[in-house]
Design a protein around this motif. Sequence first.
Motif, PDB file in Angstrom:
ATOM      1  N   THR A   1       0.729  -1.358  -0.023  1.00 11.20           N
ATOM      2  CA  THR A   1       0.217   0.021   0.009  1.00 11.20           C
ATOM      3  C   THR A   1       0.895   1.289   0.053  1.00 11.20           C
ATOM      4  O   THR A   1       0.837   2.119  -0.802  1.00 11.20           O
ATOM      5  N   SER A   2       1.819   1.218   0.901  1.00  9.16           N
ATOM      6  CA  SER A   2       2.964   2.386   1.076  1.00  9.16           C
ATOM      7  C   SER A   2       3.576   2.652  -0.408  1.00  9.16           C
ATOM      8  O   SER A   2       3.547   3.782  -0.907  1.00  9.16           O
ATOM      9  N   LEU A   3       3.904   1.245  -0.899  1.00  8.10           N
ATOM     10  CA  LEU A   3       4.506   1.557  -2.458  1.00  8.10           C
ATOM     11  C   LEU A   3       3.494   2.335  -3.306  1.00  8.10           C
ATOM     12  O   LEU A   3       4.012   3.275  -4.180  1.00  8.10           O
ATOM     13  N   ALA A   4       2.206   1.826  -3.399  1.00 14.17           N
ATOM     14  CA  ALA A   4       1.443   2.202  -4.422  1.00 14.17           C
ATOM     15  C   ALA A   4       1.032   3.677  -4.330  1.00 14.17           C
ATOM     16  O   ALA A   4       1.020   4.443  -5.102  1.00 14.17           O
ATOM     17  N   ILE A   5       0.719   4.081  -3.119  1.00 11.55           N
ATOM     18  CA  ILE A   5       0.437   5.489  -2.801  1.00 11.55           C
ATOM     19  C   ILE A   5       1.489   6.461  -3.156  1.00 11.55           C
ATOM     20  O   ILE A   5       1.430   7.428  -3.430  1.00 11.55           O
ATOM     21  N   ARG A   6       2.891   6.091  -2.768  1.00  9.73           N
ATOM     22  CA  ARG A   6       4.005   6.640  -2.986  1.00  9.73           C
ATOM     23  C   ARG A   6       4.254   6.957  -4.618  1.00  9.73           C
ATOM     24  O   ARG A   6       4.512   8.072  -5.083  1.00  9.73           O
ATOM     25  N   ALA A   7       3.890   5.852  -5.214  1.00 13.31           N
ATOM     26  CA  ALA A   7       4.261   5.996  -6.735  1.00 13.31           C
ATOM     27  C   ALA A   7       3.093   6.697  -7.547  1.00 13.31           C
ATOM     28  O   ALA A   7       3.675   7.100  -8.663  1.00 13.31           O
TER      29      ALA A   7
END
Length: 443
Positions: free
Chosen positions: A39-45
């Motif tokens: 989730t953190s990766l998707a939101i960051r990207a």
Amino acid sequence: MKFYNRTKEIEELRRIQSRAFDSRSRMTVITGRRRIGKTSLAIRATEGEHPTVYLFVSRKNEAALCEEFAGLISSTLSCYVPSEIKTFKSLFQMLMELAKSRKFNLIIDEFQEFLNINPSVYSEIQNIWDTYRNDTHVNLLLMGSVYSMMHKIFESYHEPLFGRADAIIPLSGFGTETMKEIMHDFRPNYSNDELLALYTITGGVPKYLELLCDDTDLSINGIFDYVVRENSLFVNEGRNLLIEEFGKDYGLYFSILSCIASGINTQSSIENALGGVVVAGHLKRLIEDYSLIRRVRPILSKPRSQNVQYEINDNFLRFWFNYFDRNQTLVELNNFEYLRQIVLSDYPTFSGLTLEKWFRLKMIESHKYSDIGSWWERKKGKDANEIDIVAISLDRETATVAEVKRQKRNYDHKAFMAKVDSLKTSILSNYKIETQLLTLDNM
């Protein structure tokens, strides 16, 4: 805790996003165990000028879920969502209609949960996606943490979404350099033994690292005091991770994983330990359907060699089965003080295998080798010959043969060289051999 690493994954996700907005819609699948940071990766990207709709699929009635989603979509995209929409099919079609004239990111988290809500959602999404994707500009990210279900949804030939993903990105734990960076940030004068303890427990899983960095001093005692205590998240974490994967058949799978974690790691020895239960099919599913273990053969052996061992992929699960699952009585009695004593006294021995894993990972990250593994041979009436690490150079002319010991004082050079001679006779006669001793000092 700041956002660490994932540079390559972010670059790839942003490349896909650019293609989705400039050309046509793209579907990306992000997989990985719970706590790995999907989730953190998707939101960051997806940070940037275009809006991001984030939908978390919780296990509830489809109409109630759609009502929740409608509010999120309406506020994020500043659009009207008719109250009559009660199915995800209608909601997804409305979003794809919007994507004809607008560019946005759509993240659907725990996507596999639709199997429990309405399995027909997948064929409905497939029909709508096939109809709209060439005329729209949505960057669709689908994420799930139940590996077996996500594998089935997107990689099983008979499933409707097979072949629809433009990219599948699997996430694993942080590598060795990121682990060092985290340790340096939170414990600047750390020892390598403390670094190894952190890797032994977390395997580089971001959420575990965050918990330990925020609430401990990252000393060895600090780490184990936090992990092995009443109300620790880690006590039931292994069970919580796996029961959803295995369902009602979890008992035998747990027994197999417990055997492997304790060093009973061949099919015959596992079957003997379990009273003659045949486990071939279960081992195959643990590899292919659940991605929890891997099949290991001596390096350079033939692909169908029967000289096979099994090992658990996940550092934390190996730790959990060794200590929490095996000592369930102590857990139920809340005798965590005694359990912590067991863990601390056993840690120097238990972490030896993790140290080998650390050095293999370092070698993989160097991109200098064409093959990396271990080697062993067993002959009746004789002790086993075992080599911790064998790495074959890219030109396949040199083999690096390494002995791994926590401390240099435990190294027996004469015994090691005897094993190297045996290895050279067996499989490395055409290679130039370089030998290494790898200890905590080399981390």
